[in-house]
Design an enzyme around this catalytic site. Structure first.
Site, PDB file in Angstrom:
ATOM      1  N   ASP A  65      -2.115   5.529   5.553  1.00  0.00           N
ATOM      2  CA  ASP A  65      -1.196   5.444   6.685  1.00  0.00           C
ATOM      3  C   ASP A  65      -0.417   4.137   6.688  1.00  0.00           C
ATOM      4  OD1 ASP A  65      -3.403   3.859   7.226  1.00  0.00           O
ATOM      5  OD2 ASP A  65      -3.141   4.023   9.369  1.00  0.00           O
ATOM      6  N   ASP A  79      -6.989   9.238   7.228  1.00  0.00           N
ATOM      7  CA  ASP A  79      -6.525   8.382   8.316  1.00  0.00           C
ATOM      8  C   ASP A  79      -5.111   8.795   8.745  1.00  0.00           C
ATOM      9  OD1 ASP A  79      -5.754   6.134   9.939  1.00  0.00           O
ATOM     10  OD2 ASP A  79      -7.329   4.978   8.949  1.00  0.00           O
ATOM     11  N   ASN A  80      -4.955   9.106  10.024  1.00  0.00           N
ATOM     12  CA  ASN A  80      -3.643   9.434  10.594  1.00  0.00           C
ATOM     13  C   ASN A  80      -2.906  10.554   9.844  1.00  0.00           C
ATOM     14  OD1 ASN A  80      -3.885   7.574  12.634  1.00  0.00           O
ATOM     15  ND2 ASN A  80      -2.724   5.981  11.597  1.00  0.00           N
ATOM     16  N   GLU A  95      -8.758  12.194  11.061  1.00  0.00           N
ATOM     17  CA  GLU A  95      -8.807  11.091  12.017  1.00  0.00           C
ATOM     18  C   GLU A  95      -7.422  10.983  12.643  1.00  0.00           C
ATOM     19  OE1 GLU A  95      -8.722   6.541  12.965  1.00  0.00           O
ATOM     20  OE2 GLU A  95      -7.289   7.925  12.076  1.00  0.00           O
ATOM     21  N   LYS A 137     -11.935  -4.501   8.943  1.00  0.00           N
ATOM     22  CA  LYS A 137     -10.611  -4.283   8.353  1.00  0.00           C
ATOM     23  C   LYS A 137     -10.076  -5.570   7.747  1.00  0.00           C
ATOM     24  CE  LYS A 137      -8.842  -2.618  12.146  1.00  0.00           C
ATOM     25  NZ  LYS A 137      -7.850  -2.020  13.094  1.00  0.00           N
ATOM     26  N   TYR A 138     -10.653  -6.700   8.157  1.00  0.00           N
ATOM     27  CA  TYR A 138     -10.115  -7.992   7.733  1.00  0.00           C
ATOM     28  C   TYR A 138     -11.144  -8.888   7.043  1.00  0.00           C
ATOM     29  CZ  TYR A 138      -6.900  -6.268  11.265  1.00  0.00           C
ATOM     30  OH  TYR A 138      -6.061  -5.467  11.995  1.00  0.00           O
TER      31      TYR A 138
END
Length: 311
Positions: free
Chosen positions: A1, A37-38, A66, A178-179
């Site tokens: 995404d 995702d998305n 998702e 995520k980071y």
């Protein structure tokens, strides 16, 4: 995404085939579950083509959508072929919210095509209920997700009750994976390992928890107490959950006597599969009190006497 591919570029046939080949690559390496995702930000025609093509040769592959988006888009993705779908369960935490949403999922035509996978949290969503409810809130949401639907999931850190947001009012995690790479001690104090193991064993041993449309919401005389019946042949469960993670709540819960084949005022034994405690219920209205500091729920199995005997 992340990267905005143009799915209708001049060589869209080649682009679609290249995307499909990524799926096939991982399938050849043993991956059988794909979380997309998305998917609602991509052409629906692409998903319909891709899923049908993959499943023609690999029918066992599970596609999890998702897509936290408008209901019609979520439902259309399910109709196009996604095996399972994320839901709004993450944001449904009060009694009336859960009753309304569960009725929609199980008592409308959605039950024919929409297969929910209940997640209390995700990489992007740490609901305020978990932020402020302490360990009891995590136990409540785990129990609900695991007993309301045959498929449920928890995102990393849920087992340790991680609940620090990035900022007040935010649903983002402060230390998001995520980071950064997270290294956790899965046996840290306060973990939910025992809860998860017990609930999963109960799920394996009770066919009523392996179905979805067999859910019947029961009357409760306190909106903080959610009660429901899950039925399968020779397997009836009466599940009662305290939705308030902060204090004890009590209610008169209405047993579904007709569905259980019982007469009015008849006594019947139930055993709590979470604790092994045995209770005797009688008639429709039965008293329940749950203190979240001790126990957030009952998973009561109706005890059926052997043939020829009375309870």
């Amino acid at each position: 995404d992340i990267y905005p591919l143009n799915f209708w570029c001049d060589d869209w046939h080649g682009l679609w085939a290249a995307c499909r080949d990524i799926f096939l690559f991982w399938i050849e390496h043993g991956v059988r579950i794909v979380r997309v995702d998305n998917p609602h930000t991509k052409p629906f025609a692409f998903w319909e083509w891709l899923i049908a093509g993959v499943k023609a040769d690999h029918p066992e592959v599970i596609f999890l959508s998702e897509a936290f988006t408008r209901p019609k888009k979520m439902y259309r993705l399910a109709k196009l072929g996604f095996t399972q779908s994320y839901t709004y369960f993450t944001w449904r935490n009060t009694g009336w919210e859960l009753r309304e949403y569960l009725t929609e999922l199980t008592r409308t035509d959605m039950v024919e095509y929409f297969r929910p996978n209940l997640f209390p949290n995700t990489p992007d969503i740490l609901h305020a209920y978990l932020q402020t409810g302490g360990r009891a809130a995590f136990r409540v949401r785990l129990l609900l997700a695991a007993t309301l639907a045959p498929a449920y999931g928890i995102y990393s850190g849920f087992e340790l009750c991680e609940n620090t947001p990035a900022a007040p009012g935010s649903e983002e995690y402060l230390h998001s994976e995520k980071y950064e790479i997270r290294v956790r001690d899965w046996d840290a104090p306060g973990n939910l390992n025992a809860d998860i193991a017990l609930i999963n064993r109960i799920r394996r041993e009770n066919p009523a928890l392996q179905r979805f449309a067999n859910l019947t919401l029961l009357a409760s005389e306190n909106d903080q107490i959610l009660a429901y019946h899950k039925h399968a042949p020779d397997n009836d469960l009466l599940i009662v959950v305290n939705l308030d993670p902060h204090q004890a709540q009590a209610a008169m819960v209405h047993a579904p006597l007709a569905a259980l084949g019982l007469e009015e005022d008849q006594t019947f034994p139930v055993v709590d599969l979470l604790t092994g405690t045995r209770y005797t219920w009688r008639g429709t209205r039965n008293y329940v009190r749950l203190d979240p500091a001790v126990q957030v729920a009952h998973v009561l199995q109706v005890v059926r006497p052997p043939a020829g005997e009375t309870p």
